[in-house]
Design a protein around this motif. Structure first.
Motif, PDB file in Angstrom:
ATOM      1  N   ASP A   4      38.652  56.420  38.587  1.00  0.00           N
ATOM      2  CA  ASP A   4      39.844  56.065  37.804  1.00  0.00           C
ATOM      3  C   ASP A   4      39.537  54.908  36.867  1.00  0.00           C
ATOM      4  O   ASP A   4      38.866  53.933  37.233  1.00  0.00           O
ATOM      5  CB  ASP A   4      40.992  55.690  38.731  1.00  0.00           C
ATOM      6  CG  ASP A   4      42.266  55.410  37.965  1.00  0.00           C
ATOM      7  OD1 ASP A   4      42.995  56.366  37.650  1.00  0.00           O
ATOM      8  OD2 ASP A   4      42.526  54.219  37.669  1.00  0.00           O
ATOM      9  N   ASP A  17      41.466  52.587  35.293  1.00  0.00           N
ATOM     10  CA  ASP A  17      42.289  51.386  35.167  1.00  0.00           C
ATOM     11  C   ASP A  17      41.517  50.089  35.422  1.00  0.00           C
ATOM     12  O   ASP A  17      41.638  49.126  34.659  1.00  0.00           O
ATOM     13  CB  ASP A  17      43.491  51.459  36.106  1.00  0.00           C
ATOM     14  CG  ASP A  17      44.688  52.132  35.456  1.00  0.00           C
ATOM     15  OD1 ASP A  17      44.592  52.492  34.267  1.00  0.00           O
ATOM     16  OD2 ASP A  17      45.715  52.313  36.136  1.00  0.00           O
ATOM     17  N   TRP A  39      40.886  47.065  32.691  1.00  0.00           N
ATOM     18  CA  TRP A  39      41.311  45.693  32.977  1.00  0.00           C
ATOM     19  C   TRP A  39      40.199  44.705  32.625  1.00  0.00           C
ATOM     20  O   TRP A  39      40.422  43.725  31.910  1.00  0.00           O
ATOM     21  CB  TRP A  39      41.693  45.595  34.448  1.00  0.00           C
ATOM     22  CG  TRP A  39      41.868  44.231  35.037  1.00  0.00           C
ATOM     23  CD1 TRP A  39      40.995  43.589  35.868  1.00  0.00           C
ATOM     24  CD2 TRP A  39      42.993  43.356  34.896  1.00  0.00           C
ATOM     25  NE1 TRP A  39      41.487  42.367  36.235  1.00  0.00           N
ATOM     26  CE2 TRP A  39      42.720  42.199  35.664  1.00  0.00           C
ATOM     27  CE3 TRP A  39      44.196  43.431  34.209  1.00  0.00           C
ATOM     28  CZ2 TRP A  39      43.595  41.130  35.750  1.00  0.00           C
ATOM     29  CZ3 TRP A  39      45.083  42.357  34.290  1.00  0.00           C
ATOM     30  CH2 TRP A  39      44.784  41.226  35.051  1.00  0.00           C
ATOM     31  N   ARG A  46      55.219  49.458  33.886  1.00  0.00           N
ATOM     32  CA  ARG A  46      55.035  49.686  35.326  1.00  0.00           C
ATOM     33  C   ARG A  46      54.119  48.602  35.872  1.00  0.00           C
ATOM     34  O   ARG A  46      53.344  48.001  35.141  1.00  0.00           O
ATOM     35  CB  ARG A  46      54.465  51.077  35.623  1.00  0.00           C
ATOM     36  CG  ARG A  46      53.078  51.340  35.101  1.00  0.00           C
ATOM     37  CD  ARG A  46      52.590  52.736  35.484  1.00  0.00           C
ATOM     38  NE  ARG A  46      51.312  53.075  34.875  1.00  0.00           N
ATOM     39  CZ  ARG A  46      50.123  52.749  35.389  1.00  0.00           C
ATOM     40  NH1 ARG A  46      50.076  52.079  36.536  1.00  0.00           N
ATOM     41  NH2 ARG A  46      49.006  53.096  34.772  1.00  0.00           N
ATOM     42  N   TRP A  47      54.259  48.359  37.161  1.00  0.00           N
ATOM     43  CA  TRP A  47      53.490  47.287  37.797  1.00  0.00           C
ATOM     44  C   TRP A  47      52.039  47.733  38.000  1.00  0.00           C
ATOM     45  O   TRP A  47      51.785  48.838  38.467  1.00  0.00           O
ATOM     46  CB  TRP A  47      54.123  46.951  39.149  1.00  0.00           C
ATOM     47  CG  TRP A  47      53.589  45.684  39.760  1.00  0.00           C
ATOM     48  CD1 TRP A  47      52.618  45.580  40.701  1.00  0.00           C
ATOM     49  CD2 TRP A  47      54.000  44.357  39.451  1.00  0.00           C
ATOM     50  NE1 TRP A  47      52.390  44.260  41.006  1.00  0.00           N
ATOM     51  CE2 TRP A  47      53.229  43.491  40.255  1.00  0.00           C
ATOM     52  CE3 TRP A  47      54.949  43.821  38.566  1.00  0.00           C
ATOM     53  CZ2 TRP A  47      53.375  42.099  40.205  1.00  0.00           C
ATOM     54  CZ3 TRP A  47      55.086  42.440  38.529  1.00  0.00           C
ATOM     55  CH2 TRP A  47      54.317  41.607  39.334  1.00  0.00           C
ATOM     56  N   PRO A  48      51.062  46.888  37.640  1.00  0.00           N
ATOM     57  CA  PRO A  48      49.660  47.262  37.851  1.00  0.00           C
ATOM     58  C   PRO A  48      49.315  47.277  39.336  1.00  0.00           C
ATOM     59  O   PRO A  48      49.934  46.573  40.137  1.00  0.00           O
ATOM     60  CB  PRO A  48      48.887  46.165  37.122  1.00  0.00           C
ATOM     61  CG  PRO A  48      49.822  44.996  37.103  1.00  0.00           C
ATOM     62  CD  PRO A  48      51.206  45.566  37.007  1.00  0.00           C
ATOM     63  N   ASN A  49      48.336  48.065  39.683  1.00  0.00           N
ATOM     64  CA  ASN A  49      47.876  48.132  41.072  1.00  0.00           C
ATOM     65  C   ASN A  49      46.854  47.019  41.290  1.00  0.00           C
ATOM     66  O   ASN A  49      45.643  47.213  41.120  1.00  0.00           O
ATOM     67  CB  ASN A  49      47.257  49.504  41.356  1.00  0.00           C
ATOM     68  CG  ASN A  49      46.843  49.647  42.805  1.00  0.00           C
ATOM     69  OD1 ASN A  49      47.017  48.732  43.615  1.00  0.00           O
ATOM     70  ND2 ASN A  49      46.297  50.804  43.158  1.00  0.00           N
ATOM     71  N   PHE A  50      47.346  45.843  41.695  1.00  0.00           N
ATOM     72  CA  PHE A  50      46.456  44.691  41.831  1.00  0.00           C
ATOM     73  C   PHE A  50      45.484  44.823  42.999  1.00  0.00           C
ATOM     74  O   PHE A  50      44.549  44.025  43.106  1.00  0.00           O
ATOM     75  CB  PHE A  50      47.270  43.396  41.953  1.00  0.00           C
ATOM     76  CG  PHE A  50      47.619  42.778  40.627  1.00  0.00           C
ATOM     77  CD1 PHE A  50      46.625  42.450  39.714  1.00  0.00           C
ATOM     78  CD2 PHE A  50      48.940  42.521  40.295  1.00  0.00           C
ATOM     79  CE1 PHE A  50      46.933  41.891  38.498  1.00  0.00           C
ATOM     80  CE2 PHE A  50      49.259  41.955  39.067  1.00  0.00           C
ATOM     81  CZ  PHE A  50      48.260  41.636  38.163  1.00  0.00           C
ATOM     82  N   THR A  51      45.693  45.785  43.869  1.00  0.00           N
ATOM     83  CA  THR A  51      44.698  45.985  44.928  1.00  0.00           C
ATOM     84  C   THR A  51      43.384  46.496  44.345  1.00  0.00           C
ATOM     85  O   THR A  51      42.329  46.357  44.985  1.00  0.00           O
ATOM     86  CB  THR A  51      45.215  46.993  45.978  1.00  0.00           C
ATOM     87  OG1 THR A  51      45.461  48.263  45.340  1.00  0.00           O
ATOM     88  CG2 THR A  51      46.502  46.495  46.619  1.00  0.00           C
ATOM     89  N   MET A  52      43.430  47.056  43.122  1.00  0.00           N
ATOM     90  CA  MET A  52      42.224  47.564  42.471  1.00  0.00           C
ATOM     91  C   MET A  52      41.645  46.567  41.463  1.00  0.00           C
ATOM     92  O   MET A  52      40.534  46.768  40.962  1.00  0.00           O
ATOM     93  CB  MET A  52      42.543  48.870  41.719  1.00  0.00           C
ATOM     94  CG  MET A  52      43.007  50.017  42.575  1.00  0.00           C
ATOM     95  SD  MET A  52      43.553  51.408  41.540  1.00  0.00           S
ATOM     96  CE  MET A  52      42.108  51.669  40.505  1.00  0.00           C
ATOM     97  N   THR A  86      52.141  38.154  35.103  1.00  0.00           N
ATOM     98  CA  THR A  86      52.516  39.555  35.303  1.00  0.00           C
ATOM     99  C   THR A  86      53.943  39.661  35.824  1.00  0.00           C
ATOM    100  O   THR A  86      54.721  40.523  35.382  1.00  0.00           O
ATOM    101  CB  THR A  86      51.548  40.234  36.277  1.00  0.00           C
ATOM    102  OG1 THR A  86      50.218  40.165  35.741  1.00  0.00           O
ATOM    103  CG2 THR A  86      51.916  41.689  36.501  1.00  0.00           C
TER     104      THR A  86
END
Length: 238
Positions: free
Chosen positions: A109, A111, A115, A140-146, A157
Motif C-alpha cells: 500500500d 500511503d 507520507w 479522513r483520518w490517516p492511519n498513524f499505525t502505518m 492533524t
C-alpha cells in the motif's frame, strides 16, 4: 522557465543535480531534485490519471517502482531505512507493459511511502500545487499505525480534523515550526487526504460579500446668481 526554478531555491539547485526532461523510446524522464521530483511526478499522475509506472532510481538502492493507479509500490528498501537526503534521484515515467504487470507480485500500500515522500520534498516549502492562503481540512483520518510520526504532527492533524485552517494559522495554533506545518500539508496532499478552500470561496459560502460602496448623491451647487444660460433655459422653458 525551468520547473526547478519554480520550486527549488538556488542553494538547493547547487546541492543536487537536476535531470533535464528528455523523451525516450520507453517513456519520459522528468526533472528530479531529491524527493521533490518524485512528488511532482506522482501528483501529475494523480490529477491526470494514465496507465503509467514510475521508476525511481536512488543511489545505493535498488529501483523503487510506483503504480499510482493501483496505489501500490515495490521496493527492497524498508521504509525504516528511507533515505531522507537521497542526493541525485532519477525519475522515469513509463507506459505500463501488460506482460510485465501481469508477472509482478502484489505491491505494498502506497500511503506510508507517500507520507515520507511528502514530508521530505520541497525543502520545507509548500508544494507548488498548493496555495499559502487557502484553508485545509482532512477528509479522513490517516492511519498513524502505518506512519512514523511525532507529537507535533499529531496535534496539527487533530486540528485539521475539526476545522479548515491556513498553513500559517495551523503552525501558530499548534505552536509548531511553520516549515513543519508545510511539510505535513504536503504529505497529506500527496496522500489525497485534504480538502481545500480559498478565502473568497469561504466568504461566499458563509454569506459574507463585499458590497460596493453606494455612489454619493449628486447635490446641486448654488452659485448665488443665476447665470446667462440658466436664464435662457427658464425663458425657453427648457
Amino acid at each position: 522557465m525551468n520547473i526547478d526554478d519554480l520550486v527549488t531555491p538556488p542553494e538547493a539547485r547547487r546541492r543536487s543535480h537536476v535531470y533535464e526532461p528528455e523523451t525516450t523510446t520507453t517513456g519520459i524522464t522528468v526533472p528530479a531534485f531529491g524527493w521533490t521530483g518524485v512528488a511532482i511526478a506522482l501528483h501529475r499522475l494523480q490529477t491526470d490519471p494514465s496507465p503509467s509506472i514510475v521508476t525511481v532510481r536512488v543511489p545505493g538502492h535498488l529501483p523503487l517502482v510506483i503504480d499510482v493507479e493501483t496505489h501500490a509500490y515495490w521496493w527492497d528498501t524498508p521504509l525504516a531505512a528511507f533515505p531522507t537526503e537521497p542526493g541525485d534521484i532519477e525519475v522515469v515515467v513509463d507506459t505500463k507493459n501488460p506482460d510485465v504487470e501481469a508477472a509482478r507480485a502484489p505491491g505494498t500500500d502506497l500511503d506510508a511511502l507517500l507520507w515520507l515522500i511528502g514530508l521530505n520534498s520541497f525543502l520545507g516549502e509548500l508544494a507548488w500545487w498548493l496555495q499559502r492562503h487557502d484553508r485545509y481540512r482532512l477528509v479522513r483520518w490517516p492511519n498513524f499505525t502505518m506512519l512514523t510520526h511525532d507529537g507535533d504532527q499529531m496535534r496539527m492533524t487533530a486540528m485539521l480534523g475539526y476545522a479548515f485552517l491556513p498553513v500559517d494559522e495551523l503552525a501558530n495554533a499548534s505552536e509548531s515550526d511553520p516549515s513543519e506545518a508545510r511539510r505535513l500539508i504536503n504529505a497529506f496532499s500527496l496522500m489525497r487526504l485534504l480538502r481545500s478552500e480559498s478565502p473568497v470561496a469561504a466568504e461566499v459560502a458563509a454569506g459574507v460579500t463585499t458590497e460596493p460602496a453606494p455612489a454619493p448623491a449628486l447635490v446641486p451647487v448654488s452659485t448665488g446668481k443665476r447665470g446667462l444660460f440658466g436664464r435662457l433655459r427658464d425663458r425657453l422653458g427648457l
